[in-house]
Design an enzyme around this catalytic site. Structure first.
Site, short mmCIF file in Angstrom:
data_model
loop_
_atom_site.label_atom_id
_atom_site.label_comp_id
_atom_site.label_asym_id
_atom_site.label_seq_id
_atom_site.Cartn_x
_atom_site.Cartn_y
_atom_site.Cartn_z
CD GLU A 328 37.55 40.42 37.70
OE1 GLU A 328 36.36 40.58 37.52
OE2 GLU A 328 38.59 40.33 37.49
CD GLU A 333 43.42 40.28 34.56
OE1 GLU A 333 42.58 40.23 33.61
OE2 GLU A 333 43.41 41.54 35.10
#
Length: 453
Positions: A328, A333
């Site tokens: 990932e 974020e």
């Protein structure tokens, strides 16, 4: 592990045991009463006074005592997760690169599992530093009705954490659990390995870039279903993060030259439950993936406690190997309670999926005030994360392989794109009275390039 054991023997021969093998746990023999904290902060930075505390979360139920050399919990409700009832001690300092040994004795009135998690708080993403297959990310052990000793070791791969938590997760089953003789000892140090030096310019020293994916929302009138899929629902467990939103395919739309993903405070129900928020998660799985290149996204982000926007990628072999083996890559974020800071992270088998990453804070203003450009460049040797052209995190294959192992670099295959706006969850925490809805993420474009040969 054999390699680390050999290193420990050499260390002990040279310096003796005095530095290590000291129990870091308070009230390890359970001769004192349990400590009752004055408050339970939502970020997990709880203080248990060098003792143990018994916590019951919303879905759990039970009572507990400590004394006479053991802990006893009578659990009256199973709870919906492993942390519905917890025996917890915090803060504990864990040093980067140190090897720790955990030992405890336990039994239960019924055959059941107990999860042990030594991990971090919300501010670092609730990681488990002793990775396993437990619901909270820790290691699970099956208890029987006779006292048994359980032991394991783990290496602290993440940066030093002075606010770590030692947790016994007691949820998911009723009955009585007894625990005694708990120890956490530093028993060695990870072998220091230097990284083969690779210049950051390896990412940008290319002949040129070919545009292979162009989602320019200034010229779009609708979302291209030939490119994008929508995840729907709540994943039945908050998508693995205890998120609160229900994802729909109508909280994302094109308007005024932007792709907008909108988080709303509204009720939505399905066969699995009722949810107080809606939002959208879009992904290119099965329609577009790529191996190596440059991703550029221009966006203006939402804000507010419990708001969690993200641009990220998953390995397209996830259905074959699962997560975290597929890899990932979190391009961006942000936690809405600090809209001036964003995070870039690579997740994989590294420490059970906890990942390696860095954050970037704007010198002034926030990511909600205006548009900013997020760039991620990736080749066979390295990865780089940029904000407005500034490189803030550089990770190389040689570093990962030297410090973790060749199996932990799982980024040499195609990945697909994901964009979403989550509400609540383990990392950002939940919305509160200060959170304003709706919240919108505005995206001008998403472009992917590959280097010319």
């Amino acid at each position: 592990m054999r390699k680390y054991f050999f290193i420990l023997l050499v260390f002990v021969i040279a310096f003796g045991f005095s530095t290590f093998a000291q129990n870091m746990i308070g009230n390890s023999d359970f001769t004192q009463s349990l400590y009752i904290p004055a408050s339970i902060p939502s970020d997990g930075n709880i203080f248990t006074n060098n003792n143990w505390s018994f916590l019951v979360n919303a879905t759990g139920g039970g009572t507990a005592t400590s004394g006479n050399g053991y802990f006893e919990a009578v659990l009256s409700q199973t709870g919906s997760n492993s942390w519905a009832e917890q025996l917890l001690q915090s803060p504990i300092t864990l040093d980067h690169g140190s090897i720790y040994k955990v030992s405890f004795m336990a039994k239960s009135s019924i055959s059941r599992n107990v999860e042990v998690k030594i991990g971090g708080t919300a501010g670092v993403g609730w990681p488990a530093y002793n990775p396993g297959n437990g619901m909270a990310g820790g290691m699970t052990f099956q208890l029987g009705n006779e006292w048994k000793t359980y032991e394991f070791t783990f290496t602290m791969y993440k940066p030093t954490d002075e606010h770590a938590r030692f947790e016994f997760e007691l949820g998911l089953a009723t009955g009585t659990v007894w625990i005694k003789k708990v120890s956490l000892e530093k028993v060695g140090q990870m072998e220091s390995k230097s990284e083969t030096q690779i210049a950051t310019s390896t990412l940008t020293d290319v002949k040129g870039w070919n545009l292979i994916f162009d989602q320019d929302f200034s010229v779009a009138t609708s979302i291209d279903k030939n490119v994008w899929n929508f995840d729907l629902g709540n994943g039945q467990n908050g998508w693995g993060n205890n998120e609160l939103e229900y994802y729909t395919d109508h909280n994302a739309y094109i308007q005024n030259g932007n792709l907008i993903i909108e988080a709303k405070k509204e009720t939505k129900s399905d066969k699995n439950g009722t949810y107080d928020y809606t939002s959208s998660r879009m992904l290119t799985m099965g329609k577009f993936s790529f191996e190596y290149g440059k991703v550029v996204i221009e966006a203006k982000l939402p804000q507010g406690q419990g708001i969690w926007p993200a641009f990220w990628m998953l390995g397209d072999n996830i259905n074959q190997v699962g997560w975290p083996a597929c890899g990932e890559i979190d391009i961006m974020e942000m936690l809405g309670n600090n809209s001036a800071k964003v995070y870039g992270t690579a997740h994989g088998p590294i420490s059970g999926g906890v990942g390696i990453g860095q954050s970037y804070t704007l010198p002034s203003g926030t990511f909600s005030d205006s548009y900013h450009t997020f760039t991620f460049i990736w080749n066979k040797d390295a990865m780089g994360w940029y904000v407005d052209g500034h490189l803030y995190f550089f990770l190389t294959k040689s570093y990962v392989e030297a410090n973790y192992g060749p199996q932990d670099w799982v980024y040499d295959h195609p990945f697909f794109l994901i964009i979403n706006l989550a509400v609540g969850g383990n990392w950002p925490g939940n919305p509160n009275s200060s959170t304003v809805f709706p919240q919108k993420m505005y995206i001008k474009y998403i472009k992917v390039y590959q280097a010319q040969n």
